[in-house]
Enzyme design. Structure first.
Site, PDB file in Angstrom:
ATOM      1  N   LYS A  19       0.646  -1.284  -0.012  1.00 58.24           N
ATOM      2  CA  LYS A  19       0.090  -0.160   0.130  1.00 58.24           C
ATOM      3  C   LYS A  19       0.684   1.237   0.044  1.00 58.24           C
ATOM      4  CE  LYS A  19      -1.716   1.569   3.986  1.00 58.24           C
ATOM      5  NZ  LYS A  19      -1.676   3.159   4.194  1.00 58.24           N
ATOM      6  N   ASN A  20       1.887   1.400   0.632  1.00 56.23           N
ATOM      7  CA  ASN A  20       2.609   2.572   1.015  1.00 56.23           C
ATOM      8  C   ASN A  20       3.653   2.932   0.108  1.00 56.23           C
ATOM      9  OD1 ASN A  20       1.183   2.989   3.300  1.00 56.23           O
ATOM     10  ND2 ASN A  20       2.850   2.641   4.743  1.00 56.23           N
ATOM     11  N   CYS A  67      -5.007  13.084  12.946  1.00 59.55           N
ATOM     12  CA  CYS A  67      -5.340  11.896  12.531  1.00 59.55           C
ATOM     13  C   CYS A  67      -5.167  11.154  13.971  1.00 59.55           C
ATOM     14  CB  CYS A  67      -4.754  11.494  11.479  1.00 59.55           C
ATOM     15  SG  CYS A  67      -3.116  10.651  11.870  1.00 59.55           S
ATOM     16  N   ARG A 126       0.876  14.936  13.296  1.00 60.87           N
ATOM     17  CA  ARG A 126       1.373  14.715  12.163  1.00 60.87           C
ATOM     18  C   ARG A 126       1.276  15.904  11.037  1.00 60.87           C
ATOM     19  NH1 ARG A 126      -0.845   9.355   9.555  1.00 60.87           N
ATOM     20  NH2 ARG A 126       1.116   8.895   8.220  1.00 60.87           N
ATOM     21  N   PRO A 127       2.197  16.711  11.487  1.00 64.64           N
ATOM     22  CA  PRO A 127       2.312  18.019  10.692  1.00 64.64           C
ATOM     23  C   PRO A 127       2.980  17.861   9.299  1.00 64.64           C
ATOM     24  CG  PRO A 127       3.957  17.939  12.218  1.00 64.64           C
ATOM     25  CD  PRO A 127       3.058  16.839  12.559  1.00 64.64           C
ATOM     26  N   VAL A 128       2.822  18.969   8.328  1.00 65.70           N
ATOM     27  CA  VAL A 128       3.374  18.764   7.150  1.00 65.70           C
ATOM     28  C   VAL A 128       4.507  19.749   6.908  1.00 65.70           C
ATOM     29  CG1 VAL A 128       1.502  17.757   5.790  1.00 65.70           C
ATOM     30  CG2 VAL A 128       1.419  20.135   6.073  1.00 65.70           C
ATOM     31  N   ASP A 129       4.812  20.443   7.827  1.00 67.07           N
ATOM     32  CA  ASP A 129       5.943  21.506   7.936  1.00 67.07           C
ATOM     33  C   ASP A 129       7.277  20.910   6.911  1.00 67.07           C
ATOM     34  OD1 ASP A 129       6.257  19.817  10.170  1.00 67.07           O
ATOM     35  OD2 ASP A 129       7.695  21.034  10.921  1.00 67.07           O
ATOM     36  N   LEU A 130       7.588  19.761   6.985  1.00 66.82           N
ATOM     37  CA  LEU A 130       8.891  19.222   6.332  1.00 66.82           C
ATOM     38  C   LEU A 130       8.527  19.265   4.925  1.00 66.82           C
ATOM     39  CD1 LEU A 130      10.360  16.768   9.135  1.00 66.82           C
ATOM     40  CD2 LEU A 130      10.774  19.358   8.951  1.00 66.82           C
ATOM     41  N   ASP A 157       4.854   0.615  11.794  1.00 71.31           N
ATOM     42  CA  ASP A 157       3.551  -0.215  11.435  1.00 71.31           C
ATOM     43  C   ASP A 157       3.645  -1.478  11.720  1.00 71.31           C
ATOM     44  OD1 ASP A 157       2.937   2.302  10.193  1.00 71.31           O
ATOM     45  OD2 ASP A 157       3.646   1.840   8.197  1.00 71.31           O
ATOM     46  N   ILE A 215       8.201   6.986  16.634  1.00 71.11           N
ATOM     47  CA  ILE A 215       7.941   7.753  15.216  1.00 71.11           C
ATOM     48  C   ILE A 215       6.593   8.795  15.620  1.00 71.11           C
ATOM     49  CG2 ILE A 215       7.415   7.643  12.802  1.00 71.11           C
ATOM     50  CD1 ILE A 215      10.186   6.547  13.870  1.00 71.11           C
ATOM     51  N   ARG A 218      -8.772  -0.404   4.445  1.00 72.58           N
ATOM     52  CA  ARG A 218      -7.633   0.522   3.913  1.00 72.58           C
ATOM     53  C   ARG A 218      -6.437  -0.092   3.505  1.00 72.58           C
ATOM     54  NH1 ARG A 218      -6.277   4.444   7.538  1.00 72.58           N
ATOM     55  NH2 ARG A 218      -4.808   4.753   5.748  1.00 72.58           N
TER      56      ARG A 218
HETATM   57  C1  EPZ Z   1       4.343   6.930   6.442  1.00 73.96           C
HETATM   58  O1  EPZ Z   1       3.783   8.179   6.666  1.00 73.96           O
HETATM   59  C2  EPZ Z   1       3.479   5.785   6.189  1.00 73.96           C
HETATM   60  N1  EPZ Z   1       2.317   6.492   5.240  1.00 73.96           N
HETATM   61  C3  EPZ Z   1       3.040   5.528   7.531  1.00 73.96           C
HETATM   62  O2  EPZ Z   1       2.168   4.286   7.475  1.00 73.96           O
HETATM   63  C4  EPZ Z   1       4.158   5.159   8.411  1.00 73.96           C
HETATM   64  O3  EPZ Z   1       3.905   4.753   9.693  1.00 73.96           O
HETATM   65  C5  EPZ Z   1       5.255   6.193   8.233  1.00 73.96           C
HETATM   66  O4  EPZ Z   1       5.605   6.743   7.093  1.00 73.96           O
HETATM   67  C6  EPZ Z   1       6.597   5.856   9.074  1.00 73.96           C
HETATM   68  O5  EPZ Z   1       7.136   4.795   8.582  1.00 73.96           O
HETATM   69  C7  EPZ Z   1       2.481   5.862   4.023  1.00 73.96           C
HETATM   70  O6  EPZ Z   1       3.474   5.694   3.458  1.00 73.96           O
HETATM   71  C8  EPZ Z   1       1.167   6.302   3.170  1.00 73.96           C
HETATM   72  P1  EPZ Z   1       6.560  10.400   8.149  1.00 73.96           P
HETATM   73  P2  EPZ Z   1       4.363   9.493   6.761  1.00 73.96           P
HETATM   74  O7  EPZ Z   1       6.541  11.597   7.190  1.00 73.96           O
HETATM   75  O8  EPZ Z   1       5.158   9.795   5.404  1.00 73.96           O
HETATM   76  C9  EPZ Z   1       6.630  13.591  11.583  1.00 73.96           C
HETATM   77  C10 EPZ Z   1       0.150   2.922   7.744  1.00 73.96           C
HETATM   78  O9  EPZ Z   1      -0.346   2.361   8.869  1.00 73.96           O
HETATM   79  N2  EPZ Z   1       6.736  14.701  10.608  1.00 73.96           N
HETATM   80  O10 EPZ Z   1       7.850   9.632   7.853  1.00 73.96           O
HETATM   81  O11 EPZ Z   1       3.490  10.407   7.071  1.00 73.96           O
HETATM   82  C11 EPZ Z   1       5.536  12.872  11.465  1.00 73.96           C
HETATM   83  O12 EPZ Z   1       4.685  13.652  12.366  1.00 73.96           O
HETATM   84  C12 EPZ Z   1       0.954   4.419   7.664  1.00 73.96           C
HETATM   85  O13 EPZ Z   1       0.265   2.640   6.554  1.00 73.96           O
HETATM   86  C13 EPZ Z   1       6.716  16.102  10.820  1.00 73.96           C
HETATM   87  O14 EPZ Z   1       6.927  16.653  11.961  1.00 73.96           O
HETATM   88  O15 EPZ Z   1       5.387   9.681   7.731  1.00 73.96           O
HETATM   89  C14 EPZ Z   1       5.957  11.762  12.245  1.00 73.96           C
HETATM   90  O16 EPZ Z   1       6.083  12.071  13.579  1.00 73.96           O
HETATM   91  C15 EPZ Z   1       0.476   5.298   8.983  1.00 73.96           C
HETATM   92  N3  EPZ Z   1       6.673  17.156   9.764  1.00 73.96           N
HETATM   93  C16 EPZ Z   1       7.452  11.563  11.773  1.00 73.96           C
HETATM   94  O17 EPZ Z   1       7.733  12.919  11.343  1.00 73.96           O
HETATM   95  C17 EPZ Z   1       6.463  16.721   8.563  1.00 73.96           C
HETATM   96  O18 EPZ Z   1       6.442  17.660   7.706  1.00 73.96           O
HETATM   97  C18 EPZ Z   1       7.321  10.386  10.372  1.00 73.96           C
HETATM   98  O19 EPZ Z   1       6.558  10.956   9.544  1.00 73.96           O
HETATM   99  C19 EPZ Z   1       6.327  15.245   8.074  1.00 73.96           C
HETATM  100  C20 EPZ Z   1       6.435  14.518   9.117  1.00 73.96           C
END
Ligand code: EPZ
Length: 429
Positions: A22-23, A126, A131-135, A316, A338, A408
């Site tokens: 999926k991912n 969520c 889960r911010p998008v700042d990065l 996960d 994480i 999902r």
């Molecule tokens: C991906 O989420 C996966 N989703 C998640 O799987 C998985 O748990 C996660 O990576 C970690 O491996 C998909 O691939 C669709 P991150 P993602 O950006 O990309 C913080 C599942 O169950 N962060 O690596 O959103 C964030 O809040 C899902 O299939 C910021 O602070 O994860 C987290 O604490 C759930 N700012 C950490 O970084 C940002 O702008 C890692 O998030 C982005 C992230």
């Protein structure tokens, strides 16, 4: 609303085919926005998230066709999707769509890189944390985008196109790395991404983009280099097997006892999890058909582990491992590093009789002889499946509510488990 009924206590025996990841599928589908030519994806799992993303991409003008089964295809063969973004008709991703699936925010990178603008709703909170998008925004700004937040939307512009730059992530982010790679592929000049995520899904995306004509090197390491190109073309790409589905069924087999072949699984995609299971006393063997998991009568030894970015133990699989450790022969400690608040399964496992104490990010699990079935419910995908695993091992009946979370991310879960001897059925309505 559908529910799943499980009568626990049967060992799993047989073969479970592993679906496409999926991912990996979600960013690959989003990458179709980068080209006016057709991207063909094979081994796409049949999941609610995939259908939802089809609708979201359709809104931007992507034509998605599903190729039917061909003679000779196996029963669990993934589907083939053809995605054609010849004309992007809308560069806005509205709240109603993005709020249903976080990963749809990632359309921002390709839309901006190809069209010079994107307006994408912020995804909001969520179930597993803020889960911010700042990065992601930082990465796009480093490539020259002008960004403002307006009415809950991230509005990104690069009237003269993106230009290469250096992106240094302060912490590892999968979403940030996907976004940076996709955007930098169509930027002018070179981009260096430091502290990039090394997850196999990043490598899969980079492989596919390279087939489309991108020039990406270093994917799978913390330093990724992208030489931007003026345009990308079509390609055909096969989605890699789902390492989280693999780990989930490995843990299910370990928990119930028995022996299961995870067909098509690639052990190197989840070596840390397989090593941990072996350490807990589970039989793990790589074969040329996949991975064989066995446990015949031996006790499960407790473990201490923290989740970590790849190649560490994946967040996960944290909930599923916790389900297994509820019946270990001693006290386990599992730390989630994480996501904050990714412990929704704890209270539900406790309903099944588990002994779990939470202290901040660490759960301490005191193993007991046997769980007892009960009605349970969880609010995210991996938490839900941990309850299925617990139910498979528990005495008596477990009803898992809110099955749509499972749909999902797990293709034909009850069928796959049922074929290995589990007593599991879906109750409709
Ligand atoms: C991906 O989420 C996966 N989703 C998640 O799987 C998985 O748990 C996660 O990576 C970690 O491996 C998909 O691939 C669709 P991150 P993602 O950006 O990309 C913080 C599942 O169950 N962060 O690596 O959103 C964030 O809040 C899902 O299939 C910021 O602070 O994860 C987290 O604490 C759930 N700012 C950490 O970084 C940002 O702008 C890692 O998030 C982005 C992230």
């Amino acid at each position: 609303m559908d529910r799943i009924r499980i009568v626990g206590g049967r060992p799993l025996r047989g073969t479970i085919p592993i679906s496409g990841a999926k991912n990996a599928t979600l960013p690959l589908m989003i990458a179709s926005l980068l080209t006016e030519e057709t991207l063909v994806l094979e081994n796409v799992p049949r999941l609610a998230d995939v259908s939802q993303l089809q609708r979201i991409l359709g809104n931007h003008g992507v034509d998605v066709t599903l190729n039917g089964k061909r003679s000779g295809d196996g029963e669990y063969q993934g589907q083939t999707l053809s995605l054609s973004a010849k004309n992007i008709v809308d560069t806005t991703a509205p709240y109603e769509l993005v709020s249903k699936m976080r990963a749809s925010f990632w359309v921002i990178g390709p839309l901006l890189a190809r069209m010079g603008q994107a307006r994408v709703s912020m995804p909001g909170g969520c179930a597993i944390g803020t889960r911010p998008v700042d990065l992601l925004i930082m990465a796009l700004a480093r490539l020259g985008a002008e960004i403002e937040i307006d009415g809950g939307y991230v509005v990104a512009r690069a009237a003269k196109g993106l230009k290469g730059g250096e992106i240094r992530f302060p912490s590892v982010t999968v979403s940030g790395t996907h976004t940076a790679i996709m955007a930098a592929s169509l930027a002018r000049g070179s981009t260096r991404i430091e502290n990039a995520a090394c997850e196999p899904e990043i490598v899969d995306l980079a492989d596919c983009l390279n087939k489309m004509g991108a020039r990406i090197s270093g994917a799978g390491t913390p330093r990724i280099l992208v030489d931007g190109v003026a345009r990308l073309g079509g390609a055909r790409h096969r989605v890699l097997p789902d390492r989280i589905e693999t780990g989930t069924y490995a843990i299910a087999a370990a928990m119930t006892g028995g022996e299961v072949l995870l067909e098509g699984a690639r052990p190197e995609l989840l070596q840390s999890a397989l090593d941990l299971l072996a350490q807990a006393g589970v039989g793990v063997a790589a074969t040329n058909q996949g991975v064989r998991i066995s446990r015949n009568g031996s006790a499960i030894a407790p473990v201490e582990v923290s989740t970590a970015p790849f190649p560490g133990f994946p967040t996960d699989l944290q909930a599923q491992l916790m389900a297994l450790m509820t019946c270990a022969n001693g006290v386990s400690r599992i730390t989630e590093t994480i996501f904050e608040n990714r412990f929704m399964h704890v209270q539900e496992l406790v309903r099944l009789g588990a002994r779990i104490q939470l202290h901040g990010e660490t759960a301490t699990i005191e193993g007991i002889e046997r769980l007892k079935g009960a009605p349970v419910m969880a609010t995210d995908l991996r938490a839900s499946v941990s309850l299925v695993i617990a139910g498979l091992a528990a005495e008596g009946e477990t009803i898992v509510n809110r099955v749509y979370h499972l749909d999902r991310g797990f293709e034909r879960l009850e069928e796959k488990l049922g074929r290995c001897g589990a007593e599991i059925e879906r109750l409709s309505g």
